[in-house]
Motif scaffolding. Structure first.
Motif, PDB file in Angstrom:
ATOM      1  N   PHE A  90       0.737  -1.037   0.010  1.00 57.15           N
ATOM      2  CA  PHE A  90       0.037   0.076  -0.004  1.00 57.15           C
ATOM      3  C   PHE A  90       0.794   1.269   0.090  1.00 57.15           C
ATOM      4  O   PHE A  90       1.816   1.384   0.700  1.00 57.15           O
ATOM      5  N   VAL A  92       2.393   5.062   0.766  1.00 60.55           N
ATOM      6  CA  VAL A  92       2.479   5.776   1.730  1.00 60.55           C
ATOM      7  C   VAL A  92       2.855   7.213   1.686  1.00 60.55           C
ATOM      8  O   VAL A  92       3.674   7.694   0.886  1.00 60.55           O
ATOM      9  N   ARG A  93       1.792   8.010   2.083  1.00 61.13           N
ATOM     10  CA  ARG A  93       2.038   9.711   1.688  1.00 61.13           C
ATOM     11  C   ARG A  93       2.330  10.010   2.980  1.00 61.13           C
ATOM     12  O   ARG A  93       1.450  10.189   4.054  1.00 61.13           O
ATOM     13  N   ASN A  94       3.648  10.777   3.428  1.00 59.96           N
ATOM     14  CA  ASN A  94       3.986  11.330   4.717  1.00 59.96           C
ATOM     15  C   ASN A  94       4.359  12.654   4.559  1.00 59.96           C
ATOM     16  O   ASN A  94       5.204  12.851   3.792  1.00 59.96           O
ATOM     17  N   ILE A 139      -8.200   5.094  -0.731  1.00 61.90           N
ATOM     18  CA  ILE A 139      -7.618   6.313  -0.433  1.00 61.90           C
ATOM     19  C   ILE A 139      -6.889   6.491  -1.335  1.00 61.90           C
ATOM     20  O   ILE A 139      -6.368   5.884  -2.067  1.00 61.90           O
ATOM     21  N   GLY A 197      -3.275  15.003  13.304  1.00 60.83           N
ATOM     22  CA  GLY A 197      -2.342  14.041  13.404  1.00 60.83           C
ATOM     23  C   GLY A 197      -1.284  14.375  14.590  1.00 60.83           C
ATOM     24  O   GLY A 197      -1.091  15.454  14.926  1.00 60.83           O
ATOM     25  N   ASP A 199       1.867  13.194  14.240  1.00 53.76           N
ATOM     26  CA  ASP A 199       3.080  13.349  13.609  1.00 53.76           C
ATOM     27  C   ASP A 199       3.788  14.693  13.696  1.00 53.76           C
ATOM     28  O   ASP A 199       3.018  15.703  14.213  1.00 53.76           O
ATOM     29  N   VAL A 212      -0.567  18.348  10.819  1.00 56.87           N
ATOM     30  CA  VAL A 212      -1.305  18.049   9.468  1.00 56.87           C
ATOM     31  C   VAL A 212      -2.851  18.110  10.208  1.00 56.87           C
ATOM     32  O   VAL A 212      -3.181  17.226  10.939  1.00 56.87           O
ATOM     33  N   HIS A 240       0.562   3.599   8.523  1.00 54.13           N
ATOM     34  CA  HIS A 240      -0.958   4.069   7.829  1.00 54.13           C
ATOM     35  C   HIS A 240      -1.796   4.570   9.064  1.00 54.13           C
ATOM     36  O   HIS A 240      -2.920   4.631   9.117  1.00 54.13           O
ATOM     37  N   ARG A 245      -6.728   6.105  12.690  1.00 51.95           N
ATOM     38  CA  ARG A 245      -6.770   6.892  11.637  1.00 51.95           C
ATOM     39  C   ARG A 245      -8.280   7.324  11.288  1.00 51.95           C
ATOM     40  O   ARG A 245      -9.071   6.327  11.636  1.00 51.95           O
ATOM     41  N   GLY A 253      -7.158  12.036  -0.258  1.00 47.55           N
ATOM     42  CA  GLY A 253      -6.457  11.303   0.736  1.00 47.55           C
ATOM     43  C   GLY A 253      -6.324  12.398   2.090  1.00 47.55           C
ATOM     44  O   GLY A 253      -6.147  11.792   3.215  1.00 47.55           O
ATOM     45  N   SER A 256      -8.126  12.054   5.209  1.00 42.83           N
ATOM     46  CA  SER A 256      -8.113  10.889   6.213  1.00 42.83           C
ATOM     47  C   SER A 256      -7.057  10.807   6.991  1.00 42.83           C
ATOM     48  O   SER A 256      -6.000   9.975   6.754  1.00 42.83           O
ATOM     49  N   ILE A 257      -7.044  11.725   8.021  1.00 42.85           N
ATOM     50  CA  ILE A 257      -5.847  11.918   8.887  1.00 42.85           C
ATOM     51  C   ILE A 257      -5.256  10.782   9.585  1.00 42.85           C
ATOM     52  O   ILE A 257      -6.355  10.045  10.255  1.00 42.85           O
ATOM     53  N   TRP A 259      -2.700   8.743  12.648  1.00 43.63           N
ATOM     54  CA  TRP A 259      -2.350   8.983  13.707  1.00 43.63           C
ATOM     55  C   TRP A 259      -3.010  10.184  14.570  1.00 43.63           C
ATOM     56  O   TRP A 259      -2.534  11.003  15.311  1.00 43.63           O
TER      57      TRP A 259
HETATM   58  N1  LIG Z   1      -1.349  12.704  10.116  1.00 41.18           N
HETATM   59  C1  LIG Z   1      -1.277  12.549   8.847  1.00 41.18           C
HETATM   60  N2  LIG Z   1      -2.325  12.112   8.124  1.00 41.18           N
HETATM   61  C2  LIG Z   1      -2.374  12.116   6.985  1.00 41.18           C
HETATM   62  C3  LIG Z   1      -1.049  12.640   6.081  1.00 41.18           C
HETATM   63  C4  LIG Z   1      -0.005  13.100   6.950  1.00 41.18           C
HETATM   64  O1  LIG Z   1       1.229  13.200   6.228  1.00 41.18           O
HETATM   65  N3  LIG Z   1       0.073  13.028   8.214  1.00 41.18           N
HETATM   66  N4  LIG Z   1      -1.104  12.656   4.667  1.00 41.18           N
HETATM   67  C5  LIG Z   1      -2.336  12.576   3.949  1.00 41.18           C
HETATM   68  C6  LIG Z   1      -2.197  12.391   2.788  1.00 41.18           C
HETATM   69  S1  LIG Z   1      -1.722  13.711   1.845  1.00 41.18           S
HETATM   70  C7  LIG Z   1      -2.490  11.245   2.197  1.00 41.18           C
HETATM   71  S2  LIG Z   1      -2.917  11.017   0.312  1.00 41.18           S
HETATM   72  C8  LIG Z   1      -3.036   9.992   2.871  1.00 41.18           C
HETATM   73  C9  LIG Z   1      -2.367   8.674   2.649  1.00 41.18           C
HETATM   74  O2  LIG Z   1      -2.439   7.604   3.413  1.00 41.18           O
HETATM   75  P1  LIG Z   1      -1.653   6.433   3.384  1.00 41.18           P
HETATM   76  O3  LIG Z   1      -0.306   6.785   3.693  1.00 41.18           O
HETATM   77  O4  LIG Z   1      -2.085   5.581   4.234  1.00 41.18           O
HETATM   78  O5  LIG Z   1      -1.362   5.773   2.085  1.00 41.18           O
HETATM   79  O6  LIG Z   1      -2.831  10.182   4.455  1.00 41.18           O
HETATM   80  C10 LIG Z   1      -3.486  11.426   4.926  1.00 41.18           C
HETATM   81  N5  LIG Z   1      -2.985  11.583   6.139  1.00 41.18           N
END
Ligand SMILES: Nc1nc2c(c(=O)[nH]1)N[C@H]1C(S)=C(S)[C@@H](COP(=O)(O)O)O[C@H]1N2
Ligand SMILES: [Mo]
Length: 409
Positions: A90, A92-94, A139, A197, A199, A212, A240, A245, A253, A256-257, A259
Protein backbone atom coordinates in the motif's frame (compact mmCIF):
# COMPACT_ATOMS: atom_id res chain seq x y z
CA UNK A 1 -23.31 18.26 1.65
CA UNK A 2 -20.55 17.18 -0.73
CA UNK A 3 -16.92 18.27 -0.60
CA UNK A 4 -17.34 20.83 -3.37
CA UNK A 5 -20.33 22.63 -1.82
CA UNK A 6 -18.70 22.63 1.60
CA UNK A 7 -15.43 23.98 0.25
CA UNK A 8 -17.24 26.70 -1.73
CA UNK A 9 -19.03 27.88 1.41
CA UNK A 10 -15.89 27.85 3.56
CA UNK A 11 -13.85 29.67 0.90
CA UNK A 12 -16.40 32.46 0.67
CA UNK A 13 -16.35 32.77 4.48
CA UNK A 14 -12.55 32.77 4.40
CA UNK A 15 -12.55 35.60 1.87
CA UNK A 16 -15.03 37.49 4.06
CA UNK A 17 -12.61 37.21 6.99
CA UNK A 18 -14.53 34.62 8.99
CA UNK A 19 -12.08 32.44 10.87
CA UNK A 20 -12.47 30.18 13.87
CA UNK A 21 -10.00 27.80 15.44
CA UNK A 22 -6.45 28.95 15.28
CA UNK A 23 -5.75 29.77 11.63
CA UNK A 24 -6.71 33.16 10.24
CA UNK A 25 -6.26 35.20 7.10
CA UNK A 26 -3.64 37.21 8.98
CA UNK A 27 -1.73 33.99 9.63
CA UNK A 28 -1.79 33.29 5.91
CA UNK A 29 -0.47 36.81 5.20
CA UNK A 30 2.29 36.25 7.75
CA UNK A 31 3.08 32.92 6.12
CA UNK A 32 3.53 34.74 2.84
CA UNK A 33 6.02 37.05 4.63
CA UNK A 34 7.88 34.06 6.03
CA UNK A 35 6.90 34.89 9.64
CA UNK A 36 6.05 31.88 11.79
CA UNK A 37 2.28 31.78 12.27
CA UNK A 38 0.71 31.21 15.66
CA UNK A 39 -0.95 27.95 14.79
CA UNK A 40 -0.16 26.10 18.00
CA UNK A 41 -3.46 24.73 19.32
CA UNK A 42 -3.94 22.81 22.55
CA UNK A 43 -0.96 20.46 22.90
CA UNK A 44 -1.62 16.95 21.59
CA UNK A 45 -0.87 14.01 23.90
CA UNK A 46 2.90 13.46 23.94
CA UNK A 47 2.95 9.87 22.74
CA UNK A 48 4.78 10.38 19.47
CA UNK A 49 8.41 9.35 18.98
CA UNK A 50 10.19 9.62 15.64
CA UNK A 51 10.96 6.51 13.57
CA UNK A 52 14.38 5.85 12.07
CA UNK A 53 13.38 6.86 8.51
CA UNK A 54 10.26 8.52 7.14
CA UNK A 55 8.63 5.10 6.56
CA UNK A 56 8.85 2.04 8.82
CA UNK A 57 7.77 -0.88 6.61
CA UNK A 58 10.15 -2.48 4.07
CA UNK A 59 9.94 -0.86 0.61
CA UNK A 60 11.20 -3.47 -1.88
CA UNK A 61 12.00 -1.81 -5.22
CA UNK A 62 9.78 -4.28 -7.13
CA UNK A 63 6.75 -2.91 -5.25
CA UNK A 64 7.60 0.73 -4.55
CA UNK A 65 9.17 3.87 -5.98
CA UNK A 66 10.51 6.14 -3.22
CA UNK A 67 9.57 9.81 -3.63
CA UNK A 68 11.03 11.86 -0.74
CA UNK A 69 9.13 10.96 2.46
CA UNK A 70 6.57 9.02 0.36
CA UNK A 71 6.44 5.60 -1.31
CA UNK A 72 4.46 5.07 -4.50
CA UNK A 73 2.98 1.64 -5.28
CA UNK A 74 4.19 0.12 -8.55
CA UNK A 75 1.14 -1.01 -10.48
CA UNK A 76 2.71 -4.31 -11.59
CA UNK A 77 2.61 -5.29 -7.89
CA UNK A 78 -1.21 -5.57 -8.29
CA UNK A 79 -1.18 -7.91 -11.33
CA UNK A 80 -1.83 -11.05 -9.26
CA UNK A 81 -3.90 -9.44 -6.49
CA UNK A 82 -7.62 -9.47 -5.63
CA UNK A 83 -9.80 -6.48 -4.80
CA UNK A 84 -7.63 -5.24 -1.89
CA UNK A 85 -4.08 -3.89 -1.80
CA UNK A 86 -2.09 -5.90 0.78
CA UNK A 87 -0.63 -3.72 3.55
CA UNK A 88 2.92 -4.54 2.40
CA UNK A 89 2.30 -2.89 -1.04
CA UNK A 90 0.00 0.00 0.00
CA UNK A 91 1.36 3.47 -0.92
CA UNK A 92 2.51 5.81 1.88
CA UNK A 93 2.10 9.58 1.85
CA UNK A 94 3.88 11.23 4.79
CA UNK A 95 4.28 14.99 5.20
CA UNK A 96 7.14 14.22 7.60
CA UNK A 97 7.91 10.90 9.33
CA UNK A 98 5.88 7.95 10.60
CA UNK A 99 5.65 8.38 14.40
CA UNK A 100 5.93 5.32 16.64
CA UNK A 101 3.01 5.56 19.06
CA UNK A 102 2.38 3.51 22.20
CA UNK A 103 -1.22 2.34 21.76
CA UNK A 104 -1.76 1.79 25.49
CA UNK A 105 -0.72 5.38 26.33
CA UNK A 106 -2.51 6.93 23.33
CA UNK A 107 -5.61 9.05 23.93
CA UNK A 108 -8.00 10.72 21.53
CA UNK A 109 -8.94 14.18 22.81
CA UNK A 110 -12.15 15.84 21.62
CA UNK A 111 -12.57 19.50 22.47
CA UNK A 112 -14.00 22.74 21.15
CA UNK A 113 -16.97 25.07 21.12
CA UNK A 114 -19.20 22.49 19.45
CA UNK A 115 -19.30 20.22 22.50
CA UNK A 116 -21.85 20.60 25.30
CA UNK A 117 -19.34 19.90 28.08
CA UNK A 118 -15.57 20.16 28.36
CA UNK A 119 -12.95 18.08 26.57
CA UNK A 120 -13.51 14.31 26.40
CA UNK A 121 -10.86 11.58 26.08
CA UNK A 122 -11.03 8.07 24.65
CA UNK A 123 -8.40 5.34 24.95
CA UNK A 124 -7.91 2.65 22.29
CA UNK A 125 -9.73 0.21 24.60
CA UNK A 126 -12.65 2.66 24.88
CA UNK A 127 -12.93 2.82 21.10
CA UNK A 128 -12.66 -0.96 20.68
CA UNK A 129 -15.54 -1.41 23.13
CA UNK A 130 -17.89 0.70 21.00
CA UNK A 131 -19.87 -0.95 18.15
CA UNK A 132 -17.58 -1.53 15.16
CA UNK A 133 -18.13 -1.06 11.42
CA UNK A 134 -16.20 -2.53 8.48
CA UNK A 135 -15.81 -0.61 5.24
CA UNK A 136 -13.86 -1.33 2.03
CA UNK A 137 -12.74 2.04 0.72
CA UNK A 138 -10.10 3.60 -1.49
CA UNK A 139 -7.64 6.23 -0.33
CA UNK A 140 -6.19 8.34 -3.11
CA UNK A 141 -3.86 11.31 -2.94
CA UNK A 142 -5.27 14.40 -4.72
CA UNK A 143 -1.91 14.60 -6.54
CA UNK A 144 -2.06 11.04 -7.92
CA UNK A 145 -1.07 11.13 -11.62
CA UNK A 146 0.56 14.58 -11.23
CA UNK A 147 3.70 13.73 -13.26
CA UNK A 148 1.57 13.27 -16.42
CA UNK A 149 0.87 17.02 -16.47
CA UNK A 150 4.58 17.24 -17.33
CA UNK A 151 5.27 14.07 -19.33
CA UNK A 152 2.02 14.06 -21.38
CA UNK A 153 1.08 17.74 -21.43
CA UNK A 154 4.46 19.51 -21.17
CA UNK A 155 3.36 21.58 -18.12
CA UNK A 156 5.32 22.43 -14.96
CA UNK A 157 3.54 21.67 -11.67
CA UNK A 158 4.72 21.59 -8.03
CA UNK A 159 4.46 18.65 -5.65
CA UNK A 160 5.41 14.98 -5.48
CA UNK A 161 5.82 13.59 -9.01
CA UNK A 162 3.47 10.62 -8.61
CA UNK A 163 2.63 8.45 -11.59
CA UNK A 164 -0.61 6.49 -10.89
CA UNK A 165 0.38 4.57 -7.74
CA UNK A 166 -0.79 6.98 -4.99
CA UNK A 167 -4.04 5.04 -4.57
CA UNK A 168 -5.04 1.90 -2.70
CA UNK A 169 -8.11 0.01 -1.50
CA UNK A 170 -8.25 -1.67 1.91
CA UNK A 171 -10.83 -3.07 4.30
CA UNK A 172 -10.98 -0.78 7.31
CA UNK A 173 -12.58 -1.60 10.66
CA UNK A 174 -13.26 0.85 13.43
CA UNK A 175 -15.92 2.93 15.10
CA UNK A 176 -18.05 5.46 13.32
CA UNK A 177 -16.91 9.03 14.01
CA UNK A 178 -20.59 9.88 14.58
CA UNK A 179 -20.73 7.44 17.52
CA UNK A 180 -17.72 9.10 19.16
CA UNK A 181 -18.97 12.65 18.46
CA UNK A 182 -22.36 11.88 20.04
CA UNK A 183 -20.71 10.33 23.12
CA UNK A 184 -18.50 13.42 23.40
CA UNK A 185 -21.59 15.64 23.46
CA UNK A 186 -21.67 17.29 20.05
CA UNK A 187 -24.28 20.07 19.99
CA UNK A 188 -26.64 21.17 17.18
CA UNK A 189 -24.47 24.34 16.93
CA UNK A 190 -21.40 22.41 15.73
CA UNK A 191 -20.47 23.14 12.09
CA UNK A 192 -16.94 21.77 11.61
CA UNK A 193 -14.91 18.83 12.88
CA UNK A 194 -11.12 18.94 12.50
CA UNK A 195 -8.99 15.84 13.13
CA UNK A 196 -5.28 16.49 13.74
CA UNK A 197 -2.33 14.07 13.43
CA UNK A 198 0.33 13.31 16.06
CA UNK A 199 3.16 13.32 13.51
CA UNK A 200 5.66 16.22 13.51
CA UNK A 201 4.51 19.68 12.51
CA UNK A 202 4.89 20.40 8.80
CA UNK A 203 7.53 22.97 7.89
CA UNK A 204 7.66 24.29 4.34
CA UNK A 205 9.56 27.29 2.98
CA UNK A 206 10.94 27.87 6.50
CA UNK A 207 7.44 28.25 7.98
CA UNK A 208 5.93 25.89 10.55
CA UNK A 209 2.33 25.23 9.51
CA UNK A 210 1.59 23.16 12.61
CA UNK A 211 0.21 19.65 12.77
CA UNK A 212 -1.41 18.08 9.69
CA UNK A 213 -5.14 18.86 9.95
CA UNK A 214 -8.07 19.64 7.68
CA UNK A 215 -11.68 20.44 8.64
CA UNK A 216 -14.72 18.37 7.67
CA UNK A 217 -18.32 19.60 7.72
CA UNK A 218 -20.42 18.09 10.50
CA UNK A 219 -22.74 16.56 7.86
CA UNK A 220 -19.90 14.41 6.45
CA UNK A 221 -18.42 13.69 9.89
CA UNK A 222 -21.81 12.31 11.04
CA UNK A 223 -22.34 10.36 7.81
CA UNK A 224 -19.88 7.64 6.72
CA UNK A 225 -16.55 8.66 8.34
CA UNK A 226 -14.72 5.98 10.31
CA UNK A 227 -12.14 6.09 13.09
CA UNK A 228 -10.25 2.99 11.91
CA UNK A 229 -8.03 0.79 14.08
CA UNK A 230 -7.75 -2.16 11.62
CA UNK A 231 -6.57 -2.43 8.00
CA UNK A 232 -7.22 -5.70 6.11
CA UNK A 233 -7.99 -7.54 9.36
CA UNK A 234 -4.82 -6.51 11.26
CA UNK A 235 -4.15 -3.64 13.66
CA UNK A 236 -3.26 -0.54 11.62
CA UNK A 237 0.46 -0.63 10.77
CA UNK A 238 2.57 2.36 11.93
CA UNK A 239 2.85 3.89 8.42
CA UNK A 240 -0.92 3.90 7.90
CA UNK A 241 -1.86 5.56 11.18
CA UNK A 242 -1.42 3.28 14.21
CA UNK A 243 -3.24 3.28 16.54
CA UNK A 244 -6.19 5.13 14.91
CA UNK A 245 -6.75 7.02 11.65
CA UNK A 246 -9.69 8.76 10.04
CA UNK A 247 -11.20 7.26 6.86
CA UNK A 248 -13.27 9.71 4.78
CA UNK A 249 -14.76 7.71 1.86
CA UNK A 250 -14.69 9.41 -1.59
CA UNK A 251 -12.86 12.53 -0.36
CA UNK A 252 -9.23 13.33 -1.24
CA UNK A 253 -6.57 11.47 0.77
CA UNK A 254 -5.54 14.42 2.96
CA UNK A 255 -8.96 14.23 4.71
CA UNK A 256 -8.09 10.78 6.07
CA UNK A 257 -5.82 11.98 8.90
CA UNK A 258 -3.43 9.33 10.22
CA UNK A 259 -2.25 8.99 13.87
CA UNK A 260 -5.21 11.12 14.97
CA UNK A 261 -4.65 12.59 18.45
CA UNK A 262 -7.12 15.41 18.70
CA UNK A 263 -10.44 16.30 17.12
CA UNK A 264 -11.65 19.87 17.35
CA UNK A 265 -15.44 20.21 17.23
CA UNK A 266 -16.32 23.81 16.46
CA UNK A 267 -19.43 25.99 16.44
CA UNK A 268 -17.65 28.36 14.02
CA UNK A 269 -16.04 27.56 10.63
CA UNK A 270 -12.49 26.14 10.80
CA UNK A 271 -9.62 26.77 8.40
CA UNK A 272 -6.16 25.25 8.05
CA UNK A 273 -3.42 25.57 5.42
CA UNK A 274 -4.72 22.24 4.05
CA UNK A 275 -8.02 23.79 2.91
CA UNK A 276 -6.83 27.32 2.04
CA UNK A 277 -3.28 27.16 0.70
CA UNK A 278 -3.00 23.55 -0.50
CA UNK A 279 -5.63 21.40 -2.16
CA UNK A 280 -6.98 24.26 -4.23
CA UNK A 281 -6.78 24.63 -8.00
CA UNK A 282 -4.70 27.65 -9.09
CA UNK A 283 -3.94 28.52 -12.72
CA UNK A 284 -5.04 30.55 -15.75
CA UNK A 285 -8.39 28.72 -15.91
CA UNK A 286 -9.09 29.45 -12.22
CA UNK A 287 -9.87 32.62 -10.21
CA UNK A 288 -7.04 34.24 -8.16
CA UNK A 289 -8.18 32.66 -4.86
CA UNK A 290 -8.22 29.27 -6.56
CA UNK A 291 -11.05 26.88 -7.25
CA UNK A 292 -12.20 24.53 -4.57
CA UNK A 293 -11.07 21.01 -5.03
CA UNK A 294 -13.97 18.56 -5.22
CA UNK A 295 -14.06 14.77 -4.97
CA UNK A 296 -11.62 12.60 -6.90
CA UNK A 297 -11.96 12.37 -10.68
CA UNK A 298 -12.10 9.26 -12.93
CA UNK A 299 -8.84 7.35 -13.43
CA UNK A 300 -7.59 4.03 -14.81
CA UNK A 301 -4.33 2.11 -14.53
CA UNK A 302 -2.89 -1.06 -16.07
CA UNK A 303 -1.31 -3.53 -13.63
CA UNK A 304 1.72 -3.66 -15.95
CA UNK A 305 5.28 -2.40 -15.61
CA UNK A 306 5.96 0.89 -17.35
CA UNK A 307 7.61 -0.21 -20.65
CA UNK A 308 6.32 -3.77 -20.19
CA UNK A 309 7.69 -6.30 -22.69
CA UNK A 310 5.14 -8.72 -24.21
CA UNK A 311 5.73 -11.58 -26.66
CA UNK A 312 4.46 -11.05 -30.22
CA UNK A 313 1.85 -13.41 -31.69
CA UNK A 314 0.64 -14.62 -28.31
CA UNK A 315 -2.59 -13.96 -26.42
CA UNK A 316 -2.09 -11.78 -23.34
CA UNK A 317 -4.63 -10.65 -20.77
CA UNK A 318 -4.10 -7.00 -19.86
CA UNK A 319 -5.37 -6.36 -16.32
CA UNK A 320 -6.20 -3.06 -14.72
CA UNK A 321 -8.48 -1.07 -12.44
CA UNK A 322 -10.59 2.08 -12.76
CA UNK A 323 -12.12 4.28 -10.05
CA UNK A 324 -13.92 7.58 -9.42
CA UNK A 325 -14.82 9.78 -6.46
CA UNK A 326 -18.34 10.15 -7.88
CA UNK A 327 -19.31 6.50 -7.51
CA UNK A 328 -18.99 3.20 -9.30
CA UNK A 329 -17.48 2.65 -12.75
CA UNK A 330 -20.03 1.85 -15.48
CA UNK A 331 -17.75 1.19 -18.49
CA UNK A 332 -14.06 0.77 -19.35
CA UNK A 333 -12.69 0.81 -22.91
CA UNK A 334 -9.15 -0.04 -24.00
CA UNK A 335 -7.18 1.07 -27.06
CA UNK A 336 -3.98 -0.63 -28.25
CA UNK A 337 -3.56 1.50 -31.40
CA UNK A 338 -2.77 4.96 -30.06
CA UNK A 339 -6.39 5.84 -29.30
CA UNK A 340 -7.76 5.28 -32.83
CA UNK A 341 -10.12 2.43 -31.87
CA UNK A 342 -11.55 1.35 -28.51
CA UNK A 343 -13.04 -1.94 -27.34
CA UNK A 344 -14.75 -2.72 -24.03
CA UNK A 345 -12.77 -4.32 -21.19
CA UNK A 346 -14.47 -7.09 -19.15
CA UNK A 347 -15.31 -6.21 -15.55
CA UNK A 348 -13.94 -8.57 -12.88
CA UNK A 349 -15.15 -8.77 -9.27
CA UNK A 350 -17.37 -6.33 -7.40
CA UNK A 351 -18.36 -2.78 -8.36
CA UNK A 352 -18.19 -0.23 -5.55
CA UNK A 353 -19.09 3.42 -5.07
CA UNK A 354 -16.08 4.00 -2.78
CA UNK A 355 -13.48 1.62 -4.24
CA UNK A 356 -12.34 0.49 -7.69
CA UNK A 357 -13.48 -1.81 -10.48
CA UNK A 358 -11.07 -4.49 -11.71
CA UNK A 359 -11.13 -5.37 -15.43
CA UNK A 360 -9.41 -7.53 -18.06
CA UNK A 361 -8.71 -7.08 -21.75
CA UNK A 362 -7.41 -9.91 -23.97
CA UNK A 363 -4.86 -8.79 -26.56
CA UNK A 364 -2.85 -10.62 -29.22
CA UNK A 365 -0.29 -8.18 -30.64
CA UNK A 366 0.63 -9.43 -34.11
CA UNK A 367 3.86 -7.62 -34.94
CA UNK A 368 6.85 -6.65 -32.78
CA UNK A 369 7.31 -2.95 -32.12
CA UNK A 370 6.62 -0.07 -29.73
CA UNK A 371 2.95 0.33 -28.67
CA UNK A 372 0.97 2.39 -26.22
CA UNK A 373 -2.04 0.94 -24.42
CA UNK A 374 -4.77 3.22 -23.08
CA UNK A 375 -7.74 2.67 -20.75
CA UNK A 376 -10.68 5.07 -20.52
CA UNK A 377 -13.35 4.70 -17.83
CA UNK A 378 -16.81 6.21 -17.39
CA UNK A 379 -18.45 6.41 -13.96
CA UNK A 380 -22.11 6.22 -12.92
CA UNK A 381 -22.54 9.99 -13.38
CA UNK A 382 -21.39 9.69 -17.04
CA UNK A 383 -18.04 11.40 -16.34
CA UNK A 384 -15.38 10.03 -18.72
CA UNK A 385 -11.62 10.46 -18.84
CA UNK A 386 -10.68 13.25 -21.29
CA UNK A 387 -7.63 13.27 -23.59
CA UNK A 388 -6.22 16.28 -21.68
CA UNK A 389 -6.56 17.45 -18.05
CA UNK A 390 -7.15 21.13 -17.25
CA UNK A 391 -3.87 22.57 -15.88
CA UNK A 392 -3.53 23.68 -12.25
CA UNK A 393 -0.21 24.77 -10.75
CA UNK A 394 -0.15 22.18 -7.93
CA UNK A 395 -1.02 19.37 -10.34
CA UNK A 396 -4.11 17.98 -8.64
CA UNK A 397 -6.88 15.79 -10.08
CA UNK A 398 -5.15 14.46 -13.21
CA UNK A 399 -7.94 12.59 -15.00
CA UNK A 400 -6.78 12.32 -18.65
CA UNK A 401 -6.25 8.97 -20.36
CA UNK A 402 -2.65 7.83 -19.77
CA UNK A 403 -0.63 6.45 -22.71
CA UNK A 404 1.16 3.42 -21.22
CA UNK A 405 4.21 2.32 -23.28
CA UNK A 406 4.58 -1.40 -24.09
CA UNK A 407 7.24 -3.13 -26.21
CA UNK A 408 6.12 -6.16 -28.21
CA UNK A 409 9.13 -8.39 -28.93
N1 LIG B 1 -1.29 12.89 10.20
C1 LIG B 1 -1.19 12.77 8.87
N2 LIG B 1 -2.25 12.30 8.18
C2 LIG B 1 -2.18 12.16 6.83
C3 LIG B 1 -1.01 12.56 6.13
C4 LIG B 1 0.11 13.03 6.88
O1 LIG B 1 1.19 13.34 6.35
N3 LIG B 1 -0.03 13.15 8.25
N4 LIG B 1 -1.01 12.48 4.75
C5 LIG B 1 -2.33 12.56 4.11
C6 LIG B 1 -2.31 12.35 2.68
S1 LIG B 1 -1.86 13.71 1.73
C7 LIG B 1 -2.73 11.17 2.10
S2 LIG B 1 -2.85 11.02 0.42
C8 LIG B 1 -3.09 9.98 2.94
C9 LIG B 1 -2.25 8.78 2.57
O2 LIG B 1 -2.55 7.65 3.36
P1 LIG B 1 -1.55 6.41 3.42
O3 LIG B 1 -0.17 6.91 3.73
O4 LIG B 1 -2.10 5.49 4.46
O5 LIG B 1 -1.57 5.74 2.07
O6 LIG B 1 -2.93 10.23 4.33
C10 LIG B 1 -3.30 11.54 4.75
N5 LIG B 1 -3.24 11.64 6.18
MO1 LIG C 1 -2.35 13.21 -0.43
Amino acid sequence: MDEREYDALRMSQWRAGVAGGGFTRRDLARLALGVSAAVALAPAPATAAPAAGPIVKPLPPEWFTIRGTNAEMRWEAMADQGHLVPVDRFFVRNHTTTPIIDGSAWRLLLSGTGLSGGPVEFSLRDLRRLPSTTLTSAIECAGNGRSFYTTQQGQTVSGTAWTLGAVGVARWRGVRLSTVLRRAGITPDAVDVQPEGLDDTYVTGGVDLGRVRRPLPVSKALDDVLLAYEMNGEPLPPDHGYPVRVIVPSWIGISSIKWVGRIEVSASPLFSPWNTQFYRLFGPEHPAEGTLLGPQVVKSAFALPWNAVLAAGRRHVLRGRSWSGHGRIRRVEVSTDGGATWRPAHPVGPASDVAWQRWEFPWRPAAPGAYTVRARATDRTGATQPTESVFNSQGYLFDAVVAHPVTVA
